[in-house]
Design an enzyme around this catalytic site. Structure first.
Site, PDB file in Angstrom:
ATOM      1  N   HIS A 222      30.052  46.176  40.608  1.00  0.00           N
ATOM      2  CA  HIS A 222      31.514  46.251  40.679  1.00  0.00           C
ATOM      3  C   HIS A 222      31.881  47.730  40.707  1.00  0.00           C
ATOM      4  O   HIS A 222      31.484  48.482  39.821  1.00  0.00           O
ATOM      5  CB  HIS A 222      32.133  45.558  39.470  1.00  0.00           C
ATOM      6  CG  HIS A 222      33.638  45.498  39.510  1.00  0.00           C
ATOM      7  ND1 HIS A 222      34.335  44.375  39.138  1.00  0.00           N
ATOM      8  CD2 HIS A 222      34.567  46.404  39.882  1.00  0.00           C
ATOM      9  CE1 HIS A 222      35.642  44.603  39.283  1.00  0.00           C
ATOM     10  NE2 HIS A 222      35.791  45.836  39.725  1.00  0.00           N
TER      11      HIS A 222
ATOM     12  N   CYS B 273      31.022  43.005  32.119  1.00  0.00           N
ATOM     13  CA  CYS B 273      32.288  42.510  31.582  1.00  0.00           C
ATOM     14  C   CYS B 273      32.976  43.588  30.748  1.00  0.00           C
ATOM     15  O   CYS B 273      32.373  44.160  29.832  1.00  0.00           O
ATOM     16  CB  CYS B 273      32.061  41.268  30.730  1.00  0.00           C
ATOM     17  SG  CYS B 273      33.598  40.609  30.040  1.00  0.00           S
TER      18      CYS B 273
ATOM     19  N   GLY C 121      36.015  38.221  44.074  1.00  0.00           N
ATOM     20  CA  GLY C 121      36.492  37.680  42.816  1.00  0.00           C
ATOM     21  C   GLY C 121      37.963  37.346  42.827  1.00  0.00           C
ATOM     22  O   GLY C 121      38.373  36.252  43.214  1.00  0.00           O
ATOM     23  N   ARG C 122      38.800  38.321  42.448  1.00  0.00           N
ATOM     24  CA  ARG C 122      40.224  38.032  42.247  1.00  0.00           C
ATOM     25  C   ARG C 122      40.921  37.560  43.515  1.00  0.00           C
ATOM     26  O   ARG C 122      41.852  36.746  43.453  1.00  0.00           O
ATOM     27  CB  ARG C 122      40.921  39.261  41.668  1.00  0.00           C
ATOM     28  CG  ARG C 122      40.587  39.493  40.191  1.00  0.00           C
ATOM     29  CD  ARG C 122      41.212  40.768  39.672  1.00  0.00           C
ATOM     30  NE  ARG C 122      40.706  41.921  40.382  1.00  0.00           N
ATOM     31  CZ  ARG C 122      41.363  43.063  40.560  1.00  0.00           C
ATOM     32  NH1 ARG C 122      42.568  43.199  40.056  1.00  0.00           N
ATOM     33  NH2 ARG C 122      40.810  44.072  41.209  1.00  0.00           N
TER      34      ARG C 122
ATOM     35  N   PRO D  38      31.521  35.674  39.267  1.00  0.00           N
ATOM     36  CA  PRO D  38      31.760  34.930  38.029  1.00  0.00           C
ATOM     37  C   PRO D  38      32.987  35.467  37.321  1.00  0.00           C
ATOM     38  O   PRO D  38      33.107  36.672  37.097  1.00  0.00           O
ATOM     39  CB  PRO D  38      30.485  35.196  37.210  1.00  0.00           C
ATOM     40  CG  PRO D  38      29.969  36.502  37.722  1.00  0.00           C
ATOM     41  CD  PRO D  38      30.345  36.565  39.175  1.00  0.00           C
ATOM     42  N   MET D  39      33.916  34.575  36.985  1.00  0.00           N
ATOM     43  CA  MET D  39      35.146  34.981  36.298  1.00  0.00           C
ATOM     44  C   MET D  39      35.431  33.991  35.174  1.00  0.00           C
ATOM     45  O   MET D  39      35.599  32.791  35.429  1.00  0.00           O
ATOM     46  CB  MET D  39      36.324  35.043  37.282  1.00  0.00           C
ATOM     47  CG  MET D  39      36.184  36.116  38.347  1.00  0.00           C
ATOM     48  SD  MET D  39      37.546  36.117  39.539  1.00  0.00           S
ATOM     49  CE  MET D  39      37.102  34.694  40.564  1.00  0.00           C
ATOM     50  N   ALA D  40      35.479  34.490  33.955  1.00  0.00           N
ATOM     51  CA  ALA D  40      35.706  33.626  32.791  1.00  0.00           C
ATOM     52  C   ALA D  40      37.039  32.915  32.908  1.00  0.00           C
ATOM     53  O   ALA D  40      38.062  33.530  33.217  1.00  0.00           O
ATOM     54  CB  ALA D  40      35.661  34.454  31.514  1.00  0.00           C
TER      55      ALA D  40
ATOM     56  N   LYS E 233      24.443  42.052  36.989  1.00  0.00           N
ATOM     57  CA  LYS E 233      25.708  42.594  37.488  1.00  0.00           C
ATOM     58  C   LYS E 233      26.141  43.732  36.582  1.00  0.00           C
ATOM     59  O   LYS E 233      26.118  43.598  35.351  1.00  0.00           O
ATOM     60  CB  LYS E 233      26.798  41.523  37.547  1.00  0.00           C
ATOM     61  CG  LYS E 233      28.076  42.057  38.204  1.00  0.00           C
ATOM     62  CD  LYS E 233      29.189  41.037  38.281  1.00  0.00           C
ATOM     63  CE  LYS E 233      30.384  41.682  39.004  1.00  0.00           C
ATOM     64  NZ  LYS E 233      31.606  40.872  38.890  1.00  0.00           N
TER      65      LYS E 233
ATOM     66  N   ASP F  34      37.736  44.812  45.659  1.00  0.00           N
ATOM     67  CA  ASP F  34      38.743  45.002  46.707  1.00  0.00           C
ATOM     68  C   ASP F  34      38.348  44.384  48.047  1.00  0.00           C
ATOM     69  O   ASP F  34      38.735  44.892  49.103  1.00  0.00           O
ATOM     70  CB  ASP F  34      39.051  46.495  46.900  1.00  0.00           C
ATOM     71  CG  ASP F  34      39.569  47.158  45.635  1.00  0.00           C
ATOM     72  OD1 ASP F  34      40.070  46.435  44.758  1.00  0.00           O
ATOM     73  OD2 ASP F  34      39.467  48.394  45.525  1.00  0.00           O
TER      74      ASP F  34
END
Length: 332
Positions: A172, A101, A227-228, A16-18, A142, A205
């Protein structure tokens, strides 16, 4: 046991990424191989106040299942009530609690990773949500590995969360102080996975199939969360699964296919009317478009021009220019 972990499955989660993992991007990643979706986080208080803008963040389609809605807050009873409302609205496959977060505006409201410094409150929040909806849908959480390098407490927190009724824990591998810098600490992620009996999903990563296989074979995690890397390369799910199954790397995605996805994302976003007018939508998408274009030929110039786009037609023009430049480069 959550069904997506059964029969030795090793699920790939889209993190999940805002501002990123909206209903459209989740649709794209699902088509490209992501197994489990989690919405952008939503404020429990926003849900309780029936805020329409907050409620939009809980939207998903059945094609995206299994999908969870992620909540943040610091009041276990209110969080539980908000979770009940969400379950009544949409019946997601699970509720996820955000204890990770690092963003100041969330931390300042005693949400997200701030609760890693207050384990009693963290426990009350997890238990409150599990008590409210745990008999209806699973509840997961998370976390980050700690607040900073002097307070890495993920193993302790993992045990608390398991005891509070969490049925899976995503970790994370960075502290809140790290933000998104430095390397993820997979030794701590592994330690959490070995300390609890519920599935642990490792996050940090993972950008290639080789990264996935390394973490699958060298740690005790039951799945990974990407994610990223997906922001720039949503094909990472397809590539990672292929590598996991065959041990071979897929060829790079052709530039034309990349632009086709960029344009499709733009058109879907405009059609959804989620962000307002076409200009408002493209303005909101500029940072997303720049992420997509990392690694493209002439990426620096492209990003400069994408900073100013206000219509799908302008993005189409840039795509044509980019593909034309690439063809000229090949001829030369």
């Amino acid at each position: 046991m959550l069904p997506w972990f059964s029969n030795d499955k090793f699920p790939l989660y889209l993190a999940p990424m805002a501002g990123v993992t909206d209903v459209i991007f989740r649709r794209i990643c699902k088509e490209l191989g992501a197994d489990v979706m989690v919405t952008e986080f939503v404020s429990a208080e926003g849900i309780m106040q029936a805020d329409d803008r907050t409620r939009k963040y809980t939207e998903f389609t059945d094609e995206q299942r299994p999908v969870g809605v992620q909540l943040f807050g610091a009041d276990g009873a209110r969080m539980g009530e908000a979770a009940k409302k969400i379950v009544d609205w949409k019946r997601p496959d699970f509720i996820d609690i955000n204890f990770g977060c690092p963003v100041n505006k969330v931390v300042s409201r005693n949400g997200g990773s701030s609760l890693l410094r207050d384990c009693p409150v963290l426990e009350s929040v997890a238990a409150g949500v599990a008590k409210a909806v745990g008999d209806i849908v699973p509840v997961t959480a998370k976390i980050r590995i700690g607040w900073d390098e002097n307070s890495v407490n993920a193993v302790e927190v993992g045990k608390i969360l398991e005891g509070s009724g969490m049925q899976a824990i995503a970790v994370h591998g960075r502290t809140r102080a790290q933000g998104y810098g430095g390397e993820a600490n997979w030794n701590v992620i592994d330690a959490v996975a070995r300390a609890v009996s519920v599935p642990v999903i490792g996050n940090g990563d993972i950008s290639t199939g080789a990264d996935l296989v390394k973490r699958k074979t060298e740690t005790a995690v039951s799945g990974v969360m990407i994610g990223r890397a997906a922001m720039q390369n949503p094909w990472v799910f397809r590539e990672a699964k292929h590598y996991l199954e065959t041990g071979t790397t897929l060829p790079p995605v052709p530039l034309a296919e990349r632009w086709e996805l960029v344009l499709r994302h733009c058109r879907l976003a405009v059609a959804s009317d989620r962000y307002g007018s076409e200009k408002q939508t493209l303005t909101a998408m500029r940072s997303r478009l720049m992420s997509y274009c990392k690694g493209f030929p002439g990426a620096k110039e492209l990003r400069q021009r994408l900073c100013h786009v206000g219509s799908v037609a302008e993005v189409e023009d840039l795509a044509g220019f980019s593909l034309g430049q690439a063809e000229i480069a090949e001829l030369c």
